[in-house]
Scaffold this active site. Structure first.
Site, short mmCIF file in Angstrom:
data_model
loop_
_atom_site.label_atom_id
_atom_site.label_comp_id
_atom_site.label_asym_id
_atom_site.label_seq_id
_atom_site.Cartn_x
_atom_site.Cartn_y
_atom_site.Cartn_z
N GLU A 15 13.74 -10.13 -1.83
CA GLU A 15 13.52 -8.70 -2.10
C GLU A 15 14.48 -7.86 -1.27
O GLU A 15 14.06 -6.94 -0.56
CB GLU A 15 12.07 -8.30 -1.78
CG GLU A 15 11.03 -9.10 -2.54
CD GLU A 15 9.60 -8.63 -2.27
OE1 GLU A 15 9.40 -7.49 -1.81
OE2 GLU A 15 8.68 -9.42 -2.53
N GLU A 73 2.93 -12.39 1.40
CA GLU A 73 2.59 -11.68 2.64
C GLU A 73 1.29 -12.15 3.28
O GLU A 73 0.38 -11.35 3.51
CB GLU A 73 2.58 -10.17 2.39
CG GLU A 73 3.91 -9.70 1.81
CD GLU A 73 3.90 -8.26 1.31
OE1 GLU A 73 2.86 -7.59 1.42
OE2 GLU A 73 4.95 -7.83 0.80
O1 G3I Z 1 2.74 3.17 -12.76
C1 G3I Z 1 2.00 4.14 -12.01
C2 G3I Z 1 2.10 5.49 -12.65
O2 G3I Z 1 1.46 5.45 -13.91
C3 G3I Z 1 1.42 6.50 -11.72
O3 G3I Z 1 1.60 7.78 -12.24
C4 G3I Z 1 2.04 6.47 -10.33
C5 G3I Z 1 1.34 7.43 -9.36
O4 G3I Z 1 1.43 6.96 -8.03
O5 G3I Z 1 1.91 5.17 -9.83
C6 G3I Z 1 2.58 4.19 -10.61
O6 G3I Z 1 2.38 2.94 -10.03
C7 G3I Z 1 3.11 2.69 -8.83
C8 G3I Z 1 3.96 1.45 -9.08
O7 G3I Z 1 4.57 1.06 -7.89
C9 G3I Z 1 5.03 1.65 -10.14
O8 G3I Z 1 5.96 2.56 -9.71
C10 G3I Z 1 2.11 2.44 -7.72
O9 G3I Z 1 1.44 3.65 -7.40
C11 G3I Z 1 2.83 1.92 -6.51
O10 G3I Z 1 1.85 1.54 -5.53
C12 G3I Z 1 3.65 0.71 -6.88
O11 G3I Z 1 4.37 0.30 -5.75
C13 G3I Z 1 4.80 -1.04 -5.78
C14 G3I Z 1 4.42 -1.69 -4.46
O12 G3I Z 1 4.91 -3.01 -4.43
C15 G3I Z 1 2.91 -1.71 -4.24
O13 G3I Z 1 2.64 -2.13 -2.95
C16 G3I Z 1 6.32 -1.06 -5.94
O14 G3I Z 1 6.68 -0.56 -7.23
C17 G3I Z 1 6.84 -2.47 -5.75
O15 G3I Z 1 8.25 -2.45 -5.66
C18 G3I Z 1 6.31 -3.03 -4.44
O16 G3I Z 1 6.78 -4.34 -4.32
C19 G3I Z 1 6.40 -5.04 -3.13
C20 G3I Z 1 6.38 -6.51 -3.49
O17 G3I Z 1 5.53 -6.72 -4.57
C21 G3I Z 1 5.98 -7.35 -2.30
N1 G3I Z 1 6.84 -7.08 -1.14
C22 G3I Z 1 6.94 -5.69 -0.78
C23 G3I Z 1 7.38 -4.83 -1.97
C24 G3I Z 1 7.52 -3.40 -1.53
O18 G3I Z 1 6.27 -2.87 -1.14
#
Ligand code: G3I
Length: 298
Positions: free
Chosen positions: A214, A109
């Site tokens: 994705e 990105e």
């Molecule tokens: O693991 C913690 C957990 O311990 C905690 O209790 C919880 C509370 O919010 O958060 C959990 O972590 C989250 C993690 O996903 C796992 O579920 C994070 O807050 C959350 O920010 C994170 O989001 C990820 C996101 O990227 C971050 O921007 C998504 O899973 C993931 O699918 C997403 O992937 C991105 C790609 O890398 C790049 N392209 C866009 C795509 C979607 O945003």
């Protein structure tokens, strides 16, 4: 991949896909949440899973502005220090999975929707040329991996798509090791994907590989059978467009099932259900539509 601890997730991930991508496990905050104290267990488990199931492994991601460790973002480092930290990170990660990772989303990105460079820690400290530098470092660390730029909202003509094209062309002109472009395709039900194949082909004409990295088609709740049918049609269209482009090397769905799938704003979002399997990992109409498009349904 997030959800390996659920046996239903594991079974589908092992049998229904030929390639896996760690959804979060290889991101900087996950592998070095504390400085100099790497935690590889989750990423290693996914790499092992891919090997055990004879699957390709797509590395995600070497450089991003999100999901960085606090010690890094709050560290008040100088540009020279940031350059060294980034080089060490890219080299360490790419070397660790050298031979296991087929392709890396090297820079994730890098652009804004208006086509300008996204202002990030890396851009602000190192200038736009950080992209060429990290591609070069990644190639030195793992000469066998295919190196991609990965971007969203570029499935059709737009200022961002044009800027990505110009960026890729100029990197190639300079001999920077860039091999492919990842088109994320986080779609909203009803979004037009009819320009996708044409867009993929334009990048392929530069001599690049392309991949859908994705894919997801989310919908406003409640889920209805009409929406599921429309979702299936959209999935099928995307698969067919990838198949129509010889340079399209793969298609990754961002999540195995709706139970653990990413959607913007997480649980607060009125949108959801973006994947091929429902909250109980039962196949949705989109699952059959994809299989039919791939010719894996008799
Ligand atoms: O693991 C913690 C957990 O311990 C905690 O209790 C919880 C509370 O919010 O958060 C959990 O972590 C989250 C993690 O996903 C796992 O579920 C994070 O807050 C959350 O920010 C994170 O989001 C990820 C996101 O990227 C971050 O921007 C998504 O899973 C993931 O699918 C997403 O992937 C991105 C790609 O890398 C790049 N392209 C866009 C795509 C979607 O945003």
């Amino acid at each position: 991949m997030t959800g390996l601890s659920d046996p239903r997730y594991r079974a589908l991930a092992a049998t229904q896909f030929s390639s896996v991508t760690p959804e979060n496990a290889m991101k900087w905050e996950r592998v070095e949440g504390n400085r100099h104290a790497h935690t590889w267990a989750a990423a290693d488990a996914i790499a092992r899973f891919a090997t055990e199931n004879d699957q390709k492994l797509r590395g995600h991601t070497l450089v991003w502005h999100d999901q960085l460790p606090r010690w890094l973002t709050d560290g008040h480092f100088t540009p020279a220090e940031l350059r060294t930290l980034l080089r060490t990170h890219v080299t360490t990660l790419a070397q660790r999975y050298a031979g296991a990772v087929t392709a890396w989303d090297v820079v994730n990105e890098p652009l804004d929707d208006d086509g300008s460079p996204h202002r990030t820690l890396w851009h602000d400290a190192l200038g736009s040329d950080y992209i060429a530098q990290v591609l070069t470092w990644a190639h030195a660390a793992d000469p066998g991996a295919r190196l991609y730029l990965n971007e969203f909202n570029v499935h059709e003509e737009s200022p961002k798509t044009k800027a990505l094209y110009n960026l890729a062309a100029s990197l190639l002109d300079r001999g920077v090791p860039l091999h492919g472009i990842g088109f994320q395709c986080h779609l909203l039900l009803g979004q037009d994907v009819s320009e996708l194949a044409r867009t993929l082909n334009r990048f392929a004409e530069l001599g690049l590989e392309v991949a859908i990295t994705e894919l997801g088609v989310r919908m406003l709740s409640p889920v209805t059978s009409a929406k599921l049918a429309a979702q299936a049609a959209c999935y099928r269209a995307v698969v067919e467009e990838c198949l129509a482009v010889p340079a399209c090397t793969g298609l990754t769905i961002w999540g195995v099932g709706d139970a653990a799938a990413w959607v913007p704003e997480g649980s607060r979002s009125p949108y959801g259900s973006p994947t091929l399997y429902d909250d109980e990992y039962r196949p949705k109409p989109a699952r059959e539509a994809v299989a039919r498009a791939l010719g894996t349904v008799p």
